[in-house]
Design a protein around this motif. Structure first.
Motif, short mmCIF file in Angstrom:
data_model
loop_
_atom_site.label_atom_id
_atom_site.label_comp_id
_atom_site.label_asym_id
_atom_site.label_seq_id
_atom_site.Cartn_x
_atom_site.Cartn_y
_atom_site.Cartn_z
N TYR A 1 40.51 11.33 -28.90
CA TYR A 1 39.21 11.42 -28.25
C TYR A 1 39.44 11.45 -26.73
N ALA A 2 38.43 11.96 -26.04
CA ALA A 2 38.39 11.87 -24.57
C ALA A 2 39.61 12.52 -23.92
N SER A 3 40.13 13.56 -24.52
CA SER A 3 41.31 14.23 -23.98
C SER A 3 41.04 14.74 -22.58
N GLN A 4 42.08 14.69 -21.77
CA GLN A 4 41.95 15.25 -20.42
C GLN A 4 43.05 16.27 -20.22
N ILE B 1 46.41 15.24 -22.31
CA ILE B 1 46.70 13.88 -22.79
C ILE B 1 45.41 13.30 -23.33
N SER B 2 45.53 12.49 -24.35
CA SER B 2 44.33 12.02 -25.05
C SER B 2 44.32 10.50 -25.16
N TRP B 3 43.13 9.98 -25.21
CA TRP B 3 42.95 8.62 -25.70
C TRP B 3 43.20 8.65 -27.20
N VAL B 4 44.07 7.77 -27.70
CA VAL B 4 44.19 7.59 -29.15
C VAL B 4 43.39 6.35 -29.48
N ILE C 1 34.33 9.63 -36.29
CA ILE C 1 32.98 9.24 -35.85
C ILE C 1 32.45 10.23 -34.82
N TYR C 2 33.29 10.64 -33.88
CA TYR C 2 32.95 11.71 -32.93
C TYR C 2 34.14 12.65 -32.84
N PRO C 3 33.93 13.93 -32.78
CA PRO C 3 35.06 14.86 -32.67
C PRO C 3 35.44 15.13 -31.22
N ASN C 4 36.62 15.65 -31.04
CA ASN C 4 37.08 16.19 -29.75
C ASN C 4 37.32 17.67 -30.00
N GLU D 1 30.64 14.00 -23.93
CA GLU D 1 31.49 13.21 -23.03
C GLU D 1 32.75 14.00 -22.70
N CYS D 2 33.35 13.63 -21.58
CA CYS D 2 34.69 14.08 -21.20
C CYS D 2 34.89 15.59 -21.32
#
Lengths: 488, 488
Positions: B287-290, B302-305, B253-256, B223-224
C-alpha cells in the motif's frame, strides 16, 4: 548547557522522548560517525561490558549515557553479532532502576551458566549525602533477551576497600566461579586487583585475596581488570590510574596495561613468574578493554576508544566515543599479538594493489578503508591518511625503517584532541627491517596493526571527510593493497 | 493499553525517553524483525515519503509514530543509502511541531531544487472541535541534514475538497513544478487525484484540474497518488479507498493500483489512451507505494508493507510494519514489470544450486534468504517456505504450471493475519509454461517476483523462526539457486 550533577543523574523517565529522538538523529547525522564499529545510538559510550558468546551469538554490551557527551547516569546497551564484525544494536538492556544501581549500572562481565547468560556488574549507589556505595550485582539474561536482576547484591563493599570497588570480571575454572575486581584500598588509597570465588554464580562469594603480581604500586586505583588465558599464558589486562611513570612510561592520561605470567594460582591469587608490564595499545585512546576466553579457546578483546576525563570534538554534537574492533589475542615468547578477527575481511569491497616506488596511493580513497602495506627496509617518510591532495592536512604515519621508528601524528588534522597529552605516539620497530602495517580508518578512528599485531596504535582523529587521500610524501618502496570497506 | 485519542496525539515531548528506549529495545529484539528492509526503530511505520536522490545518496523517509503500533501523531524518519539496498537510519527528520502539522507531519514527496532537497507534504491540523484541516506544506533539507520549514503553507484546503486532501507528489517538467494530490470532493465525497502547478517550488501553486483517466469512480478517497514515467509511458500509481469491486476486483482491504497511458497532458491533467487498471502487487500487504524518476531516468518504487485499518501480530510488541525492497519499474506492451535493484545481489552469501527432480531444497535455509527457481511446465504442487521439516507448518506457494495458477497461502503459518480478507492470493500464469520465481524472505516478509516481475506478490507472514525448511511437497522438476542473505 552545563551538565550539573542534578542533570547528569536525572532518571531516564524525566528526559523526553523528543529530546532522545533529536539526540539520536544528531548522532546518526554526524560526519564523524563510525560505520563499522560499535558506537552510541546517542550520548556517551564508554566501557565494553559482558563480552561473551551466548545462544549462538557474540554479545557486547556497553556503558551508555544516552543524553549527552558526559558521564551521567549509566545503563547497559546490548549489541549482538554472528561474526564479531557485523554488530546489531539491541538497545537498552540494563536500566539503572534498582536501589543498588540508583546512580548507574556500571561495568561488568558475562558468563554463560546453564541456558542463560549471567551478568555480574557494579551497581553504583549514592546516599543522600552523596557517599558512593558500590555493589557487585547479578542478573540473568534469558535466551529471548529478557533481563532478570537478582534481588540482592552478590558482593557488598568490603571493609578493606574504599568506595572505588568495581568492574567484576567473571570466569569459570573447573566448575568454580571467579571474579577479578578493581579497587582502591581503604587504608592507604592504593589501587589493587582482588580475586573472589564462588561455587554457585549467585553466591555466596568468598574473598580469596589481592592479586599478587610483583608490581609494588599501581597508583591510586585499578579499573577494569581482566584475567584471561592467551595461548596458555595467564594474562592480566587492566587500567591503573595514577601509576608512576617510573614504574611504566606512558603518555595517555591513563594507560591500559598487560602483564603475563607463566601460571596463575587461583588458590592464592598469585601470578607466577610475571613478565614485564606492556602497553596494550601504543595509540591515543584505548581504555577499559574487556577480554574473555570464548568456547573456541581463543581470547578475544574489545576496547573503549575513549578515555576518562578527556573531551572530544563530537561532544558538541552530544555524542562521544566508540568501541574498537574485536581483536584475537595470541602470545609468543612473552610478546602479545593482537589481530583483526578473520571476518574483518568480509567488509572488504573494491580493492587496488600497490607495488614498487609509490607516492600517491589513492586521492579518493576516503575514510572507510583498510590499507595493508609493507614498507621495505631503509625507507623514511610520511604516510598520509585522510589527507587533502597537497598533503598539508591529515593523519600522519611517520616511518623510518632504517632506525626502526613509527610515529602516529594527529597534529595536522582539523581538530587535534587531547593535545595536553601530546600530538604523537611513537613506537620502536626492529631496525633495518621492513614494517608491515594493517591500517583501518572509520571516519574518525584509525586502528593500525604493526607487524602482525605485535603492536597496535589506536586513535580517534577528527578531520574533514572530503579529505580522501592516502599517499606517501615521497617515493617509497612498498607493496600492499587498499580496500574500500562496507559498513557493518 | 487502550490508545485513546488523547494518548495518540500526546506531543512527543510528553513521552519519556525511558519509554522510547524500551520500545526501541522491544522492536530490536523481536523474532519477527526485518534484517534487510527498512523497518521502524520503534512503534509504527507507514507510508514511504520523500523518495529521492540527493547529494549522492538515495533518500527514503517514512511515516512514523514511535510510541506504539497505532496511527498516532506522525513524524518523518529518514534513511539514506548508496545502493538502494543498504539503508542507514538517520532518525527523526520532521517533527510535528508547527501549527500546520500539529496533528501529524503526513505523507509527501521530495525533489532536488538547487543544492537542497525540497520536501512537500501534508500538514495535518485539527481545530479544537477536532475538525481536520489539511495543509500542503514545504521544507528544505540542507546537505548537512538540517530541515528548514517554510513559514506558510504552499496550498490551503480548496473549497472543492473535503478535509481529505493530502499526499502531494512533487515533480518537475521543463523547469516547472507539478504536484499530484489525493483528495475527496466536498460536494459528493468521491475520490479524485488533482494536479497543481507552480513556477517556483515555494509557490504560488495553481490548481490545474482533476486528473482525467476515464475511470468513472474511484470510491470515496484516493490516497498516495504518483505520476511517473516508465519507459516513456505515463504511469499513475495510487490507492483508491472504497473502489467498487465491479470497477476492479481486489481482495485487500484497499488496493494499490496502476494505470498507464500513452501520454499525459499536463495543461489539462489528462491521461491519454489509458490502459486497464492493474494491481500493483498481487499479495497481501502492499500500500501507499511511492515512485519517482531518478536522475538515471529510471522509475524506482518503494511501498509500505502494511495496510490501514489492519492489525498485525507485532502489535503486541509495540511495533508494526516495514517498507518493501526498492523495485525498478519497466513496461512493455502495457505490462508493468517490477525488478529488484541490481545491488540486491550484494546481499547474497552462501549459495546452493538445485537442478532436476527436487523435493527437499534445504531444511536449514532459515528465513533470511533469496530463492530463485524455475518450475518446469506441467508441474503441480506446493513449495513450502519457512516450514517445519514435516511440512505441516509454513508459508505455501501452490503452483500449477499446466493450468497456469500460483497461490500464496498463509493459512498454515503460526499466526495468520487479516484472515477476514482471505488466507490466499492467487494469480494466473501462462498455461503449459515454466514459471520463474524470485523469492525473498526476511523473517516475516515474503516478496515473490513472478516471471521477471510481471507480477509481484508481497506479504507479511508470522511463523516461528526455528522453521527453516524450503521444500517441495513432492518431487518437482526445477532448477535454481538458494542464497543466504546478509543483513543490510
Amino acid at each position: 548547557m552545563e551538565w550539573t550533577r542534578e542533570k547528569r543523574y536525572r532518571p531516564y523517565e524525566q528526559y523526553s522522548a523528543l529530546e532522545l529522538l533529536e539526540l539520536q538523529a544528531q548522532a546518526n547525522n554526524s560526519a564523524y560517525q563510525l560505520r563499522y564499529h560499535i558506537r552510541p545510538t546517542s550520548g556517551l559510550l564508554n566501557d565494553p561490558n559482558g563480552f561473551s558468546y551466548f545462544n549462538g551469538e557474540w554479545n557486547v554490551f556497553y556503558q551508555s549515557f544516552p543524553f549527552g557527551a558526559t558521564h551521567g547516569l549509566k545503563s547497559w546497551m546490548r549489541t549482538v553479532s554472528k561474526d564479531l564484525v557485523h554488530w546489531e544494536n539491541r538497545g537498552l538492556a540494563i536500566a539503572p532502576d534498582t536501589k543498588f544501581e540508583s546512580h548507574g549500572a556500571y561495568s561488568g562481565s558475562a558468563h554463560v551458566v546453564g541456558d542463560q547468560l549471567f551478568l555480574m556488574y557494579t551497581g553504583n549507589h549514592r546516599t543522600s549525602d552523596w557517599t558512593r556505595v558500590p555493589y557487585q550485582v547479578g542478573a540473568w539474561l534469558t535466551q529471548n533477551g529478557e533481563v532478570k536482576k537478582l534481588s540482592h547484591p552478590l558482593i557488598e563493599q568490603p571493609t578493606f576497600a574504599s568506595e572505588h570497588f568495581r568492574d567484576p570480571q567473571l570466569f569459570e575454572v573447573d566448575g568454580k566461579f571467579y571474579a577479578v575486581i578493581g579497587m582502591q584500598s581503604q587504608n592507604n588509597k592504593r589501587g589493587e586487583m582482588v580475586l573472589y570465588q564462588a561455587n554457585q554464580v549467585t553466591g555466596p562469594w568468598r574473598f580469596v585475596g589481592p592479586i599478587k603480581t610483583g608490581i609494588k604500586d599501581f597508583g591510586y586505583m585499578v579499573e577494569c581488570p581482566n584475567l584471561v588465558m592467551v595461548d596458555g599464558a595467564p594474562t592480566l589486562i587492566f587500567c591503573p590510574q595514577g601509576l608512576s611513570k617510573n614504574e611504566f612510561a606512558y603518555q595517555n592520561i591513563y594507560p591500559n596495561l598487560v602483564l603475563q605470567g607463566e601460571s596463575f594460582d587461583l588458590a592464592t591469587a598469585t601470578l607466577r613468574r610475571p613478565g614485564k608490564l606492556q602497553n596494550l595499545d601504543a595509540g591515543f585512546d584505548v581504555y577499559a578493554s574487556q577480554t574473555f576466553n570464548a568456547p573456541d579457546g581463543l581470547a578475544y578483546l574489545i576496547s573503549w576508544v575513549g578515555l576518562p576525563d578527556l573531551t572530544y570534538p563530537t561532544d558538541r554534537e552530544n555524542w562521544a566515543n566508540c568501541l574498537s574492533q574485536v581483536k584475537v589475542l595470541h602470545q609468543k615468547d612473552g610478546q602479545l599479538y593482537q589481530s583483526p578477527v578473520p571476518a574483518m575481511k568480509s567488509l572488504r569491497g573494491r580493492s587496488q594493489v600497490i607495488d614498487g616506488q609509490v607516492t600517491m596511493v589513492d586521492d579518493q580513497a576516503g575514510q572507510q578503508i583498510e590499507f595493508e602495506v609493507t614498507i621495505e627496509p631503509n625507507q623514511k617518510g610520511t604516510l598520509w591518511l585522510a589527507a587533502d591532495q597537497i598533503l598539508k592536512r591529515g593523519l600522519q604515519v611517520k616511518f623510518d625503517t632504517q632506525n626502526g621508528k613509527l610515529i602516529l601524528d594527529r597534529s595536522k588534522t582539523d581538530e587535534p584532541t587531547a593535545v595536553e597529552y601530546g600530538h604523537t605516539r611513537e613506537i620502536d620497530l626492529p631496525a633495518n627491517q621492513a614494517v608491515k602495517l594493517r591500517i583501518f580508518l572509520d571516519h574518525s578512528l584509525a586502528e593500525i596493526f604493526v607487524n602482525d599485531g605485535a603492536q597496535v596504535m589506536t586513535g580517534r582523529y577528527f578531520t574533514r571527510q572530503s579529505d580522501q587521500t592516502v599517499a606517501f610524501d615521497r617515493p617509497t618502496q612498498v607493496h600492499g593493497s587498499l580496500w574500500q570497506l562496507n559498513k557493518m
